[in-house]
Write a protein that holds these residues in place. Structure first.
Motif, PDB file in Angstrom:
ATOM      1  N   LEU A   1      49.870  39.949  45.851  1.00 46.50           N
ATOM      2  CA  LEU A   1      49.582  41.072  45.737  1.00 46.50           C
ATOM      3  C   LEU A   1      48.432  41.483  46.421  1.00 46.50           C
ATOM      4  N   ARG A   2      47.660  40.880  47.123  1.00 40.63           N
ATOM      5  CA  ARG A   2      46.458  41.621  48.347  1.00 40.63           C
ATOM      6  C   ARG A   2      46.779  41.030  49.115  1.00 40.63           C
ATOM      7  N   TRP A   3      47.817  40.704  50.121  1.00 31.00           N
ATOM      8  CA  TRP A   3      48.152  40.068  51.142  1.00 31.00           C
ATOM      9  C   TRP A   3      49.119  41.251  51.001  1.00 31.00           C
ATOM     10  N   LEU A   4      49.779  41.692  50.283  1.00 24.59           N
ATOM     11  CA  LEU A   4      50.974  42.483  50.464  1.00 24.59           C
ATOM     12  C   LEU A   4      49.852  44.280  50.720  1.00 24.59           C
ATOM     13  N   ILE A   5      48.980  44.099  49.840  1.00 21.25           N
ATOM     14  CA  ILE A   5      48.141  45.518  50.433  1.00 21.25           C
ATOM     15  C   ILE A   5      47.309  45.229  52.354  1.00 21.25           C
ATOM     16  N   ILE A   6      47.064  44.268  52.140  1.00 18.35           N
ATOM     17  CA  ILE A   6      46.433  43.668  53.342  1.00 18.35           C
ATOM     18  C   ILE A   6      47.843  44.339  54.354  1.00 18.35           C
ATOM     19  N   ILE A   7      48.391  43.974  54.227  1.00 19.06           N
ATOM     20  CA  ILE A   7      49.855  44.338  55.013  1.00 19.06           C
ATOM     21  C   ILE A   7      49.800  45.745  55.040  1.00 19.06           C
ATOM     22  N   THR A   8      50.123  46.559  53.471  1.00 18.43           N
ATOM     23  CA  THR A   8      50.023  47.727  53.979  1.00 18.43           C
ATOM     24  C   THR A   8      49.292  48.853  54.663  1.00 18.43           C
ATOM     25  N   LEU A   9      48.220  48.548  54.214  1.00 13.76           N
ATOM     26  CA  LEU A   9      47.510  49.035  54.735  1.00 13.76           C
ATOM     27  C   LEU A   9      47.380  48.741  56.180  1.00 13.76           C
TER      28      LEU A   9
ATOM     29  N   GLY B   1      37.301  47.437  48.712  1.00 11.50           N
ATOM     30  CA  GLY B   1      38.139  45.483  49.105  1.00 11.50           C
ATOM     31  C   GLY B   1      37.710  45.357  47.079  1.00 11.50           C
ATOM     32  N   ILE B   2      36.454  44.860  46.762  1.00 11.24           N
ATOM     33  CA  ILE B   2      35.982  44.662  45.659  1.00 11.24           C
ATOM     34  C   ILE B   2      36.795  45.197  44.424  1.00 11.24           C
ATOM     35  N   LEU B   3      37.161  46.039  44.223  1.00 11.43           N
ATOM     36  CA  LEU B   3      37.874  47.090  43.150  1.00 11.43           C
ATOM     37  C   LEU B   3      39.207  47.036  42.913  1.00 11.43           C
ATOM     38  N   ILE B   4      39.723  47.117  44.648  1.00 18.46           N
ATOM     39  CA  ILE B   4      41.360  46.620  44.360  1.00 18.46           C
ATOM     40  C   ILE B   4      42.105  45.074  43.908  1.00 18.46           C
ATOM     41  N   GLY B   5      40.087  43.743  44.109  1.00 22.03           N
ATOM     42  CA  GLY B   5      40.581  42.791  43.710  1.00 22.03           C
ATOM     43  C   GLY B   5      40.925  43.031  41.937  1.00 22.03           C
TER      44      GLY B   5
END
Lengths: 203, 246
Positions: free
Chosen positions: B226-234, A176-180
Motif C-alpha cells: 500500500l505504501r508503494w501504491l501511495i508513493i506511485i500515486t503521489l 509521511g509518518i502519519l500515512i505509515g
C-alpha cells in the motif's frame, strides 16, 4: 462461547463499518455506537474498581509506597461520595477540580518541560549519530524561531528558517509518518474485524 | 466519491491481506532489523532469568476512535509477551489509561496465561487502569515502573508528550525502555528519551517481530504494498500536475 463472542464482535464491527458507506446501515450504526459509549461508561466504573482493588491490596500487604495507595483510595472514595451527594456541578466539587486536579496536572506538564530539556541534553550521549545532531539543531532552530522577544521575531531564524523547516520539512515528514501509522491502523483494524486478532473472549 | 474511494482502499487491503496471508502461510518470514524490537525479543528471554518483571504500558488510546489501532497493536504484543513470560517468578504488569482498554488488557493477559498452560498463575491485579487522563495515567504508570521491581518498560500504544515522564523515571531507575507511539509528539519525545525509538508504522510491526504468526507478517507486506501504491500515486499526481493533465 469463544466462537459466539467472535461472531458477535465481527457482525457488530461489520455493521458499524458499513454504516460509513451505506445509508441503510446508519441507523444500526448509531445504535451500536451509542451502546458502545454506554459500555465504555460502565468500563470506567470497572476500571475504578480495578484501581481500588490494586491499591487496597498494596495497603493490605504493606508494600513500598502503601501510604500513597491509601491516600489514593481515600481521596477516590471521598470524591466519589461527595460527587454523588452534591452533584458534579456543585461549588465544592468545582473547587476540588479547579483547585487540586487541574493544578496537579499542570505541575506534571511543568515537570515535563524540564524532563524534555534534560532528555535533549542527554540525547547525544545516549545516541551520537547524524540524526540526533539534526534532531537537536532542528529543535533549537524551532525554539529560537518561536521565541517571543520584545523586539519581535529573531531575524532570519524567526521569519525565514523556522517557517521553512516547520512548514516544508517537518510537515512533509509528519505526513509521511502519519500515512505509515494510518496504514498500520487500517491493517490492524482489519485483523481485528476478521477475528484474526481477538483481544476478547479469553483467547 | 471520497467514501467510494475509502471503500475501495478497504476492500483492496482486505483482499491483499487474505491473499498474502494464504501465500506466505508456509514460509518463514524475513524482516529487516529494527534495533528496538531486537532488544525487546532479547529482553523477554532475560526477564524470566533475572527475577525481575516487565511493565507493558498500553497508553491511553480509546477503542472508540482512530487511536484504537495502536491500542490493538499493543494488545497483540501484550498477548505474546504474557505467554512468553508467564512462568516467571515475577509476572509482567500491564497498565492502561482507558477503562475499555483496561478490560481488554485483563482478558488478553489471561489468554496469554491460558495459552502457556498456567492459567492458575494469572493474578487479575497485574493488569491495571492507572488513570483516566494522560497525566494521571502517566503518574500511575511511573509508580509501577519505579516501585515494582521492573527491569524493562515496554510502551506500545497511544502516548503524547507525557511519555517523557515515564522515560525519565526509567532512566533514573536504570530500567530499559522500549517505546512506540502513534502520536507525533509522543514519538519525538520517545526519540529523544530512549536508546532506540520505534518511529511511525514500526509500532504495528511489534507483533510480527515477536512471532505472532502469519497474519502479522502478512500485514507488514500489505502495508509495504500500500505504501508503494501511495508513493506511485503521489509521484504520478505531481507529474500529471506538472504537465498540466490535472
Amino acid at each position: 462461547m469463544r466462537v459466539l463472542t467472535a461472531v458477535i464482535a465481527i457482525a457488530v464491527g461489520l455493521m458499524v463499518l458499513l454504516g460509513y458507506f451505506f445509508a441503510e446501515f446508519v441507523g444500526i450504526q448509531t445504535l451500536l455506537l451509542n451502546w458502545a459509549v454506554i459500555l465504555a461508561g460502565v468500563a470506567s466504573l470497572v476500571g475504578i474498581f480495578n484501581l481500588i482493588a490494586v491499591h487496597t491490596d498494596k495497603v493490605r500487604r504493606a508494600e513500598k509506597g502503601g501510604v500513597y495507595s491509601a491516600l489514593l483510595v481515600i481521596a477516590l472514595v471521598a470524591t466519589f461520595v461527595f460527587g454523588l451527594i452534591l452533584q458534579p456541578q456543585h461549588q465544592i466539587m468545582q473547587v476540588l477540580l479547579n483547585g487540586i486536579i487541574l493544578p496537579v496536572e499542570a505541575t506534571l506538564m511543568g515537570l515535563l518541560t524540564i524532563t524534555l530539556l534534560y532528555a535533549a541534553i542527554r540525547l547525544l550521549r545516549r545516541r551520537a549519530d547524524v540524526m540526533s545532531v539534526f534532531f537537536i539543531i532542528t529543535a533549537v532552530l524551532i525554539f529560537l524561531g518561536s521565541a517571543t522577544l520584545p523586539t519581535g521575531d529573531v531575524p532570519v531564524i524567526g521569519t525565514l528558517i523556522r517557517p521553512w523547516v516547520s512548514q516544508i520539512w517537518a510537515l512533509g515528514g509528519a505526513r509521511g509518518i502519519l500515512i505509515g501509522v494510518a496504514l498500520g491502523t487500517l491493517v490492524t483494524g482489519l485483523r481485528v474485524l476478521f477475528g484474526i486478532d481477538r483481544p476478547y473472549g479469553g483467547k | 466519491m471520497t467514501s467510494l474511494l475509502a471503500l475501495g482502499i478497504l476492500l483492496l487491503t482486505a483482499f491483499l491481506l487474505l491473499v498474502v496471508a494464504l501465500l506466505t502461510r508456509n514460509s518463514t518470514p524475513r524482516f529487516r532489523e529494527i534495533p528496538a524490537l531486537t532488544r525487546l525479543v532479547r529482553t523477554l528471554g532475560l526477564s524470566v532469568e533475572d527475577g525481575k518483571r516487565l511493565h507493558i504500558s498500553l497508553g491511553h488510546g480509546s477503542l472508540l476512535d482512530e487511536r484504537g489501532g495502536s491500542a490493538f497493536a499493543g494488545l497483540a504484543a501484550l498477548r505474546i509477551i504474557t505467554e512468553k513470560t508467564s512462568v516467571s517468578d515475577m509476572p509482567s504488569v500491564a497498565s492502561a489509561g482507558d477503562p475499555a482498554l483496561g478490560l481488554l488488557t485483563q482478558d488478553t493477559m489471561q489468554a496469554g496465561y491460558q495459552a502457556a498452560g498456567v492459567e492458575e498463575l494469572y493474578v487479575p491485579t497485574t493488569s491495571r487502569v492507572t488513570g483516566l487522563t494522560p497525566f494521571s495515567y502517566a503518574a500511575g504508570a511511573m509508580h509501577i515502573a519505579s516501585n515494582e521491581n521492573v527491569s524493562t518498560n515496554i510502551m506500545i500504544g497511544h502516548f503524547g508528550p507525557e511519555a517523557g515522564l515515564l522515560a525519565d523515571i526509567s532512566d533514573r531507575d536504570y530500567v530499559t525502555l522500549i517505546g512506540a507511539s502513534d502520536n507525533l509528539a509522543g514519538q519525538s519525545v520517545l526519540y529523544a528519551s530512549t536508546q532506540d525509538a520505534l518511529i511511525g508504522e514500526e509500532l504495528f510491526a511489534t507483533g510480527a517481530y515477536l512471532g505472532a504468526g502469519t497474519s502479522h507478517s502478512a500485514s507488514l507486506t500489505v502495508q509495504d504494498i500500500l505504501r508503494w501504491l501511495i508513493i506511485i500515486t503521489l509521484l504520478g499526481g505531481a507529474a500529471a500536475k506538472f504537465v498540466g493533465v490535472i
